[in-house]
Design an enzyme around this catalytic site. Sequence first.
Site, PDB file in Angstrom:
ATOM      1  N   LYS A   1      -4.741 -11.488  -7.625  1.00 15.95           N
ATOM      2  CA  LYS A   1      -5.969 -11.812  -6.926  1.00 15.95           C
ATOM      3  C   LYS A   1      -7.128 -10.956  -7.458  1.00 15.95           C
ATOM      4  O   LYS A   1      -6.915  -9.805  -7.838  1.00 15.95           O
ATOM      5  CB  LYS A   1      -5.744 -11.524  -5.436  1.00 15.95           C
ATOM      6  CG  LYS A   1      -6.703 -12.260  -4.530  1.00 15.95           C
ATOM      7  CD  LYS A   1      -6.412 -12.036  -3.070  1.00 15.95           C
ATOM      8  CE  LYS A   1      -7.725 -12.197  -2.334  1.00 15.95           C
ATOM      9  NZ  LYS A   1      -7.614 -12.292  -0.908  1.00 15.95           N
TER      10      LYS A   1
ATOM     11  N   LYS B   1     -11.577  -6.035  -5.607  1.00 15.68           N
ATOM     12  CA  LYS B   1     -12.761  -5.192  -5.791  1.00 15.68           C
ATOM     13  C   LYS B   1     -12.397  -3.760  -6.151  1.00 15.68           C
ATOM     14  O   LYS B   1     -13.244  -2.996  -6.600  1.00 15.68           O
ATOM     15  CB  LYS B   1     -13.641  -5.248  -4.541  1.00 15.68           C
ATOM     16  CG  LYS B   1     -12.986  -4.776  -3.265  1.00 15.68           C
ATOM     17  CD  LYS B   1     -13.853  -5.081  -2.045  1.00 15.68           C
ATOM     18  CE  LYS B   1     -13.109  -4.784  -0.752  1.00 15.68           C
ATOM     19  NZ  LYS B   1     -13.801  -5.254   0.429  1.00 15.68           N
TER      20      LYS B   1
ATOM     21  N   LYS C   1       0.826  -1.215   0.000  1.00 14.39           N
ATOM     22  CA  LYS C   1       0.000   0.000   0.000  1.00 14.39           C
ATOM     23  C   LYS C   1       0.854   1.257   0.000  1.00 14.39           C
ATOM     24  O   LYS C   1       0.458   2.281  -0.556  1.00 14.39           O
ATOM     25  CB  LYS C   1      -0.968  -0.002   1.188  1.00 14.39           C
ATOM     26  CG  LYS C   1      -2.104  -0.995   1.013  1.00 14.39           C
ATOM     27  CD  LYS C   1      -3.285  -0.665   1.917  1.00 14.39           C
ATOM     28  CE  LYS C   1      -4.414  -1.655   1.692  1.00 14.39           C
ATOM     29  NZ  LYS C   1      -5.514  -1.472   2.654  1.00 14.39           N
TER      30      LYS C   1
END
Length: 333
Positions: free
Chosen positions: A196, A199, A114
């Site tokens: 992966k 969303k 991140k």
Amino acid sequence: MNAQKTAFSGIQPTAIPTLGNYLGALRNYVALSGTHRCFYSIVDMHAITVRQDPETLRRRVRELYALLLACGPNPDNTVLYVQSHVPAHAELCWILNNFTMFGELSRMTQFKDKSAKHADNINAGLFTYPVLQAADILLYGAHVVPIGDDQKQHLELSRDVAVRFNGVYGDVFVVPEPLIPKLGGRIMSLADPSRKMDKSDPNPAGYISMLDDRDVIIKKCKKAVTDSGAEVRYDPAEKPGVANLMTIYAICTGKEPEQVEREFAGQGYGAFKTAVGEAADGVLSPIRAKALELIQDPAHLDRLMAEGAARAEAVALPVLRKVRDSVGFLPRI
Ligand code: TRP
């Protein structure tokens, strides 16, 4: 609630959950609610470690609450609530900050990822994110934590913090165990099967949102990246795209990957991909219908959230009191 063991999990309200979230997590939340006392928290405090638009965040929290309810966990065993409605999380997080090492947090791969992604906003919340996660889990005395395999490292840290605290003050915390699904813990992107399903992927072709309608789901499955072969064979290393679609199909239909292989032997990818889309829609459509109905009545959702928060707090506050006492805070009488 009469179940003996407690489960806790948190889910971020940063985007509408995907089919991957459903197969890897939400589906297991529902299953666990048959046997465990379950606390499922919408972790809006974690969400603000990256910048969120306030109006969108409010909408996402209600949508997620509706979707979780629509999945149909056993209501007697399930407390569904919004993290920021229970301030005990923030309070325990502060205390646990003092039992978590800078070095440990520096090694967290999610923090490193991140930080790279949000290089202009590497704030302290992003750094101590796993401490808040430990607080979430430990506040409820959770024995098990259903998670995807990307959260293993955070759970390991929660365990280390619990053990460290217990080592100083005695058995205050239950040391939690991860619960990682055998199949479905890692549903991959339809556009890039090496990543992966996410969303927050800027490319919507990579994921199936739980609110996508049937046509969109089937279209996305048809366009899923596979390989230049034509054989429906379960080989995650050589054929990651096909293996991923097979996993989706297997879970949605309750079959084993070997059965799926036999079912589509000699048929090529076209028919298979359509079948995957139909199977996914079969699982998602009743949930979508229920969620959309719930979203129509935000006042009702807000009341349910308030009830959930009260039930959560009733369990969290006695634990927090014990922690406060352990570290030597004077009680306010
Ligand atoms: N970090 C988790 C994720 O991104 C969400 C989360 C927050 C969580 N608190 C938790 C998961 C507690 C399990 C238990 O998926």
